[in-house]
Scaffold this motif. Structure first.
Motif, mmCIF file in Angstrom:
data_model
loop_
_atom_site.group_PDB
_atom_site.id
_atom_site.type_symbol
_atom_site.label_atom_id
_atom_site.label_comp_id
_atom_site.label_asym_id
_atom_site.label_seq_id
_atom_site.Cartn_x
_atom_site.Cartn_y
_atom_site.Cartn_z
ATOM 1 N N ASP A 9 -11.476 -6.703 42.063
ATOM 2 C CA ASP A 9 -10.381 -6.426 41.109
ATOM 3 C C ASP A 9 -9.015 -6.720 41.739
ATOM 4 N N GLY A 10 -8.218 -7.505 41.055
ATOM 5 C CA GLY A 10 -6.872 -7.797 41.555
ATOM 6 C C GLY A 10 -6.861 -8.902 42.608
ATOM 7 N N THR A 11 -8.058 -9.334 43.021
ATOM 8 C CA THR A 11 -8.159 -10.402 44.027
ATOM 9 C C THR A 11 -8.818 -11.635 43.403
ATOM 10 N N ASP A 46 -12.341 -8.931 48.083
ATOM 11 C CA ASP A 46 -12.317 -7.811 47.142
ATOM 12 C C ASP A 46 -12.463 -8.419 45.733
ATOM 13 N N ASP A 90 -6.387 -6.459 47.619
ATOM 14 C CA ASP A 90 -5.083 -6.055 47.072
ATOM 15 C C ASP A 90 -4.832 -4.556 47.096
ATOM 16 N N ASP A 91 -5.801 -3.786 47.578
ATOM 17 C CA ASP A 91 -5.691 -2.340 47.350
ATOM 18 C C ASP A 91 -5.564 -1.565 48.657
ATOM 19 N N ASP A 94 -8.510 -1.565 50.912
ATOM 20 C CA ASP A 94 -8.753 -2.778 51.712
ATOM 21 C C ASP A 94 -8.087 -2.683 53.088
HETATM 22 MG MG LIG Z 1 -8.822 -4.610 44.354
#
Ligand SMILES: [Mg+2]
Length: 384
Positions: free
Chosen positions: A119-121, A117, A309-310, A313
């Motif tokens: 964003d955030g990963t 992923d 992270d979401d 996912d």
């Molecule tokens: Mg993400």
């Protein structure tokens, strides 16, 4: 009298039911644009317009609250957990760094395929989604990773946008939650044949998405900090810069636009509401499509690793559980309900894990090379 298709979404269960509504001509429940939606799979029942409107009224405020509650639960600053919760969660979802050896042992003799992923990963979550840049160190790590394993970026963002952040032509990219898939444009030994992989299962929704994007821009103007992002096959309404007291108001604005578009559904993420077509396609389906494109559809010797992270996912984590192949890694500092097997706390730990994977692969290739060379030498030294 005409019939109109309406999808009633239950945000809690995630179930959408398509119903056919009998509507009197000229008194349309929805704008003209929503009258000829693409066909969606579902269960068809017929109920009256009046009853539907009553049900929508009763359900609207509950639904809006559910969206916002669910979004809060996905946003790290709102997740409170005791030390005990954290430690028991870590037992069930241990750090992928601590379990590195077990992970690589399980992959022996199999082809690792990496799904990441964005964003955030690979990049930190920042206030302005247009500035969610990945570090040079992370880019270099992903570049090396793609040298050793087929690698795909799977993101909710528009494919072009995520490519503009990652800028590595040798990767597969699945944008818009997997609804826009493209193979490597160059430099990948995993590229199959001469045909470029390109798959867009929701292309018929493009005009509708554009229209909803414009409507959302207009309706959210009055909420300071609200940001609407057109991700081509889906739309994100970002709450990151919106005062939390205004979250319900913004969610209501989003809901008011969506009521006119029964073939779109809404999901919640980290400080974001996402709108996408009701087609049965998600990051899990994208993972399966990519494995198939790589020639691993029915193989037992493939080991897919998905890091994200979401909430979106989770569809991919579930696919891996169902296939009983590879594993999912959730990026989270706090306990969350997840189908992932392992965890990493933040993008810096993701980078550390990816680097270890590259080093491990390099070392095992070197060992194989040395062993082959030694065998050759032994063969040569034997008398004919
Ligand atoms: Mg993400």
């Amino acid at each position: 009298m005409t019939n109109q298709n309406v999808v009633v979404a239950d945000a809690k269960s995630g179930i959408n039911m398509t119903i056919t509504v009998a509507a009197v001509s000229g008194s349309s429940l929805f704008p003209t644009t929503a009258q000829k939606p693409p066909a969606v799979p579902g269960t068809y029942i017929t109920i009256s317009n009046k009853k539907l409107l009553q049900n929508l009224d009763i359900n609207t405020s509950t639904r809006i609250n559910t969206w916002v509650d669910s979004m809060r639960a996905s946003s790290p600053t709102h997740v409170k957990s005791s030390v005990n919760d954290q430690s028991s969660w870590m037992v069930q979802h241990p750090s992928a760094l601590d379990m590195f050896e077990q992970i690589t042992n399980a992959s022996k003799g199999k082809q690792i395929v990496m799904f990441l992923d964005y964003d955030g990963t690979l990049s930190p979550i920042v206030e302005d989604p247009d500035r969610a840049f990945m570090s040079e160190a992370m880019r270099a790590t992903v570049r090396k990773l793609a040298r050793y394993f087929p690698t795909a970026i799977v993101s909710g963002r528009c494919r072009d946008k995520v490519y503009s952040f990652v800028r590595l032509a040798e990767l597969y990219y699945a944008g818009s939650h997997g609804m826009d898939i493209k193979g490597p444009s160059k430099g990948s030994k995993y590229k199959k044949g001469t045909e470029a992989v390109l798959f867009q299962p929701a292309s018929e929704f493009l005009p509708m998405i554009d229209e909803v994007y414009k409507a959302l821009l207009e309706v959210t103007k009055s909420t300071p900090g609200a940001l609407v992002e057109n991700n081509k096959f889906c739309i994100s309404v970002h709450f990151r810069c919106v005062d939390e007291k205004k979250w319900i108001e913004l969610a209501k604005q989003v809901g008011s636009v969506l009521e006119g578009y029964p073939n779109l559904r809404l999901t919640q993420g980290r400080k974001v509401l996402e709108i996408r077509p009701t087609i049965k396609w998600d990051k899990g389906k994208a993972l399966e499509f990519l494995l198939q494109s790589l020639g691993y559809a029915n193989c037992t010797d493939v080991f897919p690793v998905y890091i994200g992270d979401d909430r979106t996912d989770e569809d991919a984590f579930k696919v891996l559980r169902e296939r009983n192949q590879g594993f999912g890694i959730l990026v989270s500092k706090t306990p969350k309900e997840t189908s992932a097997s392992y965890s990493l706390q933040e993008p810096s730990e993701v980078m550390a894990f990816l680097r270890r994977l590259v080093d491990w692969k390099k070392l095992s290739l070197r060992r194989q090379f040395r062993l082959r060379k030694r065998l050759e030498e032994i063969k040569m030294s034997l008398p004919n």
